[in-house]
Design an enzyme around this catalytic site. Structure first.
Site, short mmCIF file in Angstrom:
data_model
loop_
_atom_site.label_atom_id
_atom_site.label_comp_id
_atom_site.label_asym_id
_atom_site.label_seq_id
_atom_site.Cartn_x
_atom_site.Cartn_y
_atom_site.Cartn_z
N LYS A 37 0.85 -1.20 0.00
CA LYS A 37 0.00 0.00 0.00
C LYS A 37 0.89 1.25 0.00
O LYS A 37 2.11 1.15 0.20
CB LYS A 37 -0.91 -0.02 1.22
N ARG A 74 -11.17 0.55 14.97
CA ARG A 74 -10.99 1.18 13.67
C ARG A 74 -11.87 0.39 12.71
O ARG A 74 -13.06 0.63 12.62
CB ARG A 74 -9.49 1.12 13.32
N TYR A 96 15.77 30.58 3.25
CA TYR A 96 14.67 31.40 3.77
C TYR A 96 14.85 31.69 5.25
O TYR A 96 15.23 30.81 6.02
CB TYR A 96 13.33 30.68 3.58
N MET A 107 11.28 24.27 -1.33
CA MET A 107 10.32 23.36 -1.98
C MET A 107 11.04 22.34 -2.87
O MET A 107 10.77 21.15 -2.81
CB MET A 107 9.31 24.17 -2.80
C1 LIG Z 1 -0.24 -1.49 6.79
C2 LIG Z 1 -0.77 -2.72 7.41
C3 LIG Z 1 0.09 -3.77 7.74
C4 LIG Z 1 1.60 -3.69 7.58
O1 LIG Z 1 2.19 -3.14 8.74
P1 LIG Z 1 3.77 -3.09 8.91
O2 LIG Z 1 3.94 -2.61 10.30
O3 LIG Z 1 4.30 -2.15 7.88
O4 LIG Z 1 4.30 -4.46 8.70
C5 LIG Z 1 -0.46 -4.93 8.23
N1 LIG Z 1 -1.78 -5.05 8.40
C6 LIG Z 1 -2.65 -4.06 8.11
C7 LIG Z 1 -4.09 -4.28 8.32
C8 LIG Z 1 -2.17 -2.86 7.61
O5 LIG Z 1 -3.01 -1.88 7.34
#
Ligand SMILES: *Cc1c(COP(=O)(O)O)cnc(C)c1O
Length: 383
Positions: A34, A134, A280, A333
């Site tokens: 992700k 969550r 800056y 930037m």
């Molecule tokens: C992002 C995520 C992970 C991965 O977590 P890491 O700490 O990067 O290994 C695992 N399970 C879920 C549900 C996640 O959203």
């Protein structure tokens, strides 16, 4: 492109194998890609992971999953066929056609979500909320109702059941123990329902790192006739959180290799006189004559502004010719100035390492007051 990232395929493969070894022979690694593979570039990393043997990938949304499916399809080789993709956050009805078309596996936790899948056959993973508040269904009556709905619905197959730990980087945390007990209750409910998921999973990077009882989940899974996954992201890319509460704990970190190198070109070298100010708001004043290099990278590319340098020191640094070049003044930037007084061989056109050998995501995180996750997924070089 004036700054760019390079990803090491051998290192990514090494980390995948290292995690698999740490997770034990009963677990399969789900490689989390992700957030653009934690800033590493998902269209590069997903095929690399498949080539290295990953059979499961994890994404956030159906759109991301579709992009991963396309990237896998574009790469040659039979190892991509049959790679499963778990969409780990909730999907809304407009995303369902993409989900079905690209053979993605959604996470569900409400009866309402299940009903969205009445039209097409789908394998789902149910998330159990054991403490995050969550996503996820609570063990007990809510889970009972969800399982009953799955049993009712001919199109839906229960492929997986999982939970997510709150504090897995805290070694021996009573919160984790409590979550494990709740997850056991949930799995007992699943067993009583007669449904037989193929997969159960709980661990992320820190849970693999700190596993006090690596046999806990595999033995539970076996009692259901299921196998286990470990969902790891951060460790794949060569990083971990420092475990809290057990100094000297044998630690995955030392066996992993950072996968990413972030590089930036040197646009110019100039000499400063004592008293010249840099950047800056003039937060850095040269105490004496200095030589500085101008780098083509800035906060728009994800270089955290907290790494800016002050006259008093203590900012970040880049690596140039294998030496530390401290950041001077405010990061702009798209531009950053660094001290090369002690690197006389520095030239216009050189390439500096912004993140990589000699400067880690953990160090950026410490200086910026955040976690390596946020440093990595914040990297997005401007064209
Ligand atoms: C992002 C995520 C992970 C991965 O977590 P890491 O700490 O990067 O290994 C695992 N399970 C879920 C549900 C996640 O959203």
């Amino acid at each position: 492109m004036n700054n760019w990232i390079e990803v090491s395929e051998p290192r990514l493969g090494h980390n995948l194998r290292t995690i698999a070894a740490a997770a034990g022979p009963d677990a399969t690694v789900l490689a989390v890609v992700k957030a653009n593979a934690y800033g590493h570039g998902v269209s590069t990393c997903a095929p690399m992971l498949a080539r290295a043997g990953a059979r499961w990938l994890g994404v956030t949304s159906a759109q991301e999953g579709a992009a991963v499916r396309v990237a896998l399809g574009a790469a040659s080789g039979a190892e991509h066929a049959g790679v499963r993709i778990l969409v780990m956050s909730g999907v809304l009805p407009p995303a369902i056609p993409a989900l079905i078309e690209h053979d993605l596996t959604p996470v569900v936790w409400t009866v309402e979500q299940l009903r969205w899948f009445a039209a097409a056959p789908v394998r789902v993973h149910v998330e159990v909320d054991t403490g995050m508040s969550r996503q996820g269904v609570k063990p007990g009556a809510d889970l009972e109702a969800l399982l009953a709905e799955i049993a009712e619905q001919a199109t839906v197959q229960l492929d997986g059941v999982f939970t997510h730990f709150v504090s897995s980087e805290v070694v021996g945390s009573p919160i984790t123990t409590h979550q494990q007990r709740l997850f056991e209750q949930a799995l007992a409910q699943v067993a009583r329902s007669g449904l037989r998921p193929a997969w159960v999973h709980a661990a992320n990077t820190s849970a693999v790192d700190n596993a006090a009882d690596p046999a806990w989940l595999p033995s539970l899974a076996r009692s259901l006739g299921a196998r286990t996954l470990v969902r790891t992201g951060l460790a794949l890319y060569g990083h971990t959180l420092a475990p809290e509460g057990e100094p000297g704990h044998p630690h995955l970190h030392d066996r992993l290799k950072p996968v990413l190198t972030w590089k930036a070109g040197v646009l110019d070298i100039r000499d400063l006189a004592g008293g010249d100010r840099v950047g800056y708001n003039a937060t850095f004043t040269a105490p004496s004559p200095m030589r500085v290099a101008l780098l083509s990278v800035g906060y728009a590319d994800g270089l955290r502004r907290e790494l800016s340098g002050h006259t008093s020191g203590d900012g970040g640094w880049v690596m140039l010719h294998g030496k530390r070049a401290p950041i001077l003044g405010r990061i702009s930037m798209n531009l950053t100035t660094v001290d090369v007084t002690h690197i006389p061989e520095a030239r216009t056109g050189d390439v500096a390492v912004v993140l990589g050998r000699g400067v880690s995501a953990e160090e950026h995180a410490r200086i910026a007051g955040t976690i390596p996750y946020e440093i990595l997924c914040g990297i997005h070089p401007c064209p």
